[in-house]
Design a protein around this motif. Structure first.
Motif, PDB file in Angstrom:
ATOM      1  N   THR A   1       0.846  -1.192   0.000  1.00 34.95           N
ATOM      2  CA  THR A   1       0.000   0.000   0.000  1.00 34.95           C
ATOM      3  C   THR A   1       0.878   1.236   0.000  1.00 34.95           C
ATOM      4  OG1 THR A   1      -1.655  -1.196   1.276  1.00 34.95           O
ATOM      5  CG2 THR A   1      -1.860   1.191   1.203  1.00 34.95           C
ATOM      6  N   HIS A   2       0.536   2.198  -0.843  1.00 39.95           N
ATOM      7  CA  HIS A   2       1.307   3.448  -0.892  1.00 39.95           C
ATOM      8  C   HIS A   2       1.050   4.257   0.373  1.00 39.95           C
ATOM      9  CE1 HIS A   2       2.710   3.031  -4.999  1.00 39.95           C
ATOM     10  NE2 HIS A   2       1.515   2.594  -5.323  1.00 39.95           N
ATOM     11  N   TYR A   3       2.083   4.960   0.810  1.00 41.70           N
ATOM     12  CA  TYR A   3       1.974   5.752   2.025  1.00 41.70           C
ATOM     13  C   TYR A   3       0.946   6.870   1.895  1.00 41.70           C
ATOM     14  CZ  TYR A   3       6.131   3.403   3.722  1.00 41.70           C
ATOM     15  OH  TYR A   3       7.017   2.463   4.146  1.00 41.70           O
ATOM     16  N   GLU A   4       0.724   7.335   0.690  1.00 45.27           N
ATOM     17  CA  GLU A   4      -0.269   8.401   0.507  1.00 45.27           C
ATOM     18  C   GLU A   4      -1.657   7.926   0.934  1.00 45.27           C
ATOM     19  OE1 GLU A   4       1.662   7.443  -2.300  1.00 45.27           O
ATOM     20  OE2 GLU A   4       3.153   9.010  -2.033  1.00 45.27           O
ATOM     21  N   GLU A   5      -1.975   6.656   0.661  1.00 42.50           N
ATOM     22  CA  GLU A   5      -3.286   6.118   1.024  1.00 42.50           C
ATOM     23  C   GLU A   5      -3.420   5.992   2.537  1.00 42.50           C
ATOM     24  OE1 GLU A   5      -5.553   5.765  -1.280  1.00 42.50           O
ATOM     25  OE2 GLU A   5      -4.118   6.241  -2.862  1.00 42.50           O
TER      26      GLU A   5
ATOM     27  N   LEU B   1      -4.986   8.570   8.062  1.00 45.63           N
ATOM     28  CA  LEU B   1      -4.468   9.189   9.288  1.00 45.63           C
ATOM     29  C   LEU B   1      -4.887  10.648   9.410  1.00 45.63           C
ATOM     30  CD1 LEU B   1      -0.877   7.684   9.464  1.00 45.63           C
ATOM     31  CD2 LEU B   1      -2.868   7.080  10.829  1.00 45.63           C
ATOM     32  N   GLU B   2      -4.993  11.344   8.297  1.00 46.61           N
ATOM     33  CA  GLU B   2      -5.453  12.734   8.338  1.00 46.61           C
ATOM     34  C   GLU B   2      -6.898  12.820   8.815  1.00 46.61           C
ATOM     35  OE1 GLU B   2      -4.680  14.197   4.411  1.00 46.61           O
ATOM     36  OE2 GLU B   2      -2.614  14.764   4.908  1.00 46.61           O
ATOM     37  N   ILE B   3      -7.726  11.839   8.453  1.00 46.48           N
ATOM     38  CA  ILE B   3      -9.113  11.825   8.933  1.00 46.48           C
ATOM     39  C   ILE B   3      -9.129  11.650  10.453  1.00 46.48           C
ATOM     40  CG2 ILE B   3     -11.290  10.549   8.874  1.00 46.48           C
ATOM     41  CD1 ILE B   3     -10.664   9.893   5.937  1.00 46.48           C
ATOM     42  N   PHE B   4      -8.327  10.704  10.957  1.00 42.37           N
ATOM     43  CA  PHE B   4      -8.254  10.509  12.410  1.00 42.37           C
ATOM     44  C   PHE B   4      -7.705  11.756  13.105  1.00 42.37           C
ATOM     45  CE2 PHE B   4      -8.094   5.971  11.151  1.00 42.37           C
ATOM     46  CZ  PHE B   4      -9.200   5.549  11.864  1.00 42.37           C
ATOM     47  N   GLN B   5      -6.722  12.368  12.510  1.00 41.00           N
ATOM     48  CA  GLN B   5      -6.121  13.559  13.102  1.00 41.00           C
ATOM     49  C   GLN B   5      -7.105  14.720  13.105  1.00 41.00           C
ATOM     50  OE1 GLN B   5      -2.653  14.922  11.038  1.00 41.00           O
ATOM     51  NE2 GLN B   5      -2.030  16.279  12.684  1.00 41.00           N
ATOM     52  N   PHE B   6      -7.854  14.888  12.033  1.00 34.68           N
ATOM     53  CA  PHE B   6      -8.810  15.987  11.946  1.00 34.68           C
ATOM     54  C   PHE B   6      -9.874  15.865  13.032  1.00 34.68           C
ATOM     55  CE2 PHE B   6     -12.740  17.853  10.271  1.00 34.68           C
ATOM     56  CZ  PHE B   6     -12.322  19.154  10.089  1.00 34.68           C
ATOM     57  N   HIS B   7     -10.330  14.649  13.292  1.00 31.25           N
ATOM     58  CA  HIS B   7     -11.363  14.428  14.302  1.00 31.25           C
ATOM     59  C   HIS B   7     -10.788  14.143  15.681  1.00 31.25           C
ATOM     60  CE1 HIS B   7     -14.660  14.633  11.483  1.00 31.25           C
ATOM     61  NE2 HIS B   7     -13.964  13.857  10.661  1.00 31.25           N
TER      62      HIS B   7
END
Length: 133
Positions: free
Chosen positions: A105-109, A114-120
Motif C-alpha cells: 500500500t502506498h503511504y499516501e493512502e 491518518l489525516e481523517i483521524f487527526q482531523f477528528h
C-alpha cells in the motif's frame, strides 16, 4: 674554489612503523567506543497491567494494495470511514481502531486515513503488523 658535496644515504627507520600503526588503530577504536549520547535520569511510569483489547470493541480499517478501504471486512469509502469515526468519538470513545494495511500500500493512502483521524482528534489508533516468529 670548488666544494665537494658529500652524498648522504638518508634512510627512514620503518621498523617502528608497524608499532605506530598498531597504536593508532587502538586509539581510533577506543575513541569510536565513547558514547556521546546524553541521557536524562527520569522515573518512568509503570502500568500495573497491560490493558487487553476486546475484539468486539475494536474497529478494523483494512487497506489493500490498491488503496481500497474496508471497515470490519466490508468495502467502504472515505466518507463512510469519517462518519464511523464521528460515531465512535461520540458514542464509544474508548473503541480502539486498528489499521491493517497491505505491504504494498502506498503511504499516501495510509496518510489520507491518518489525516481523517487527526482531523477528528481520534487518538486510539494503532498499526497492526506481522511479527516474524
Amino acid at each position: 674554489m670548488k666544494l665537494k658535496r658529500k652524498k648522504r644515504n638518508i634512510t627512514i627507520a620503518v621498523f617502528s612503523m608497524s608499532d605506530i600503526a598498531f597504536l593508532l588503530l587502538i586509539f581510533i577504536m577506543l575513541v569510536s567506543l565513547i558514547n556521546y549520547r546524553v541521557t536524562v535520569n527520569i522515573e518512568y511510569a509503570e502500568a500495573e497491567r497491560a490493558p487487553r483489547t476486546q475484539t468486539e470493541k475494536n474497529l478494523e480499517v483494512w487497506l489493500d494494495k490498491y488503496g481500497e478501504i474496508y471497515l470490519n471486512g466490508t468495502h467502504a469509502e472515505y466518507e463512510e470511514l469519517e462518519n464511523k469515526i464521528i460515531e465512535l468519538y461520540n458514542y464509544a470513545p474508548d473503541t480502539r481502531v486498528h489499521i491493517i494495511a497491505d505491504r504494498n500500500t502506498h503511504y499516501e493512502e495510509i496518510n489520507k486515513i491518518l489525516e481523517i483521524f487527526q482531523f477528528h482528534q481520534y487518538r486510539l489508533v494503532s498499526f497492526v503488523v506481522k511479527t516474524d516468529e
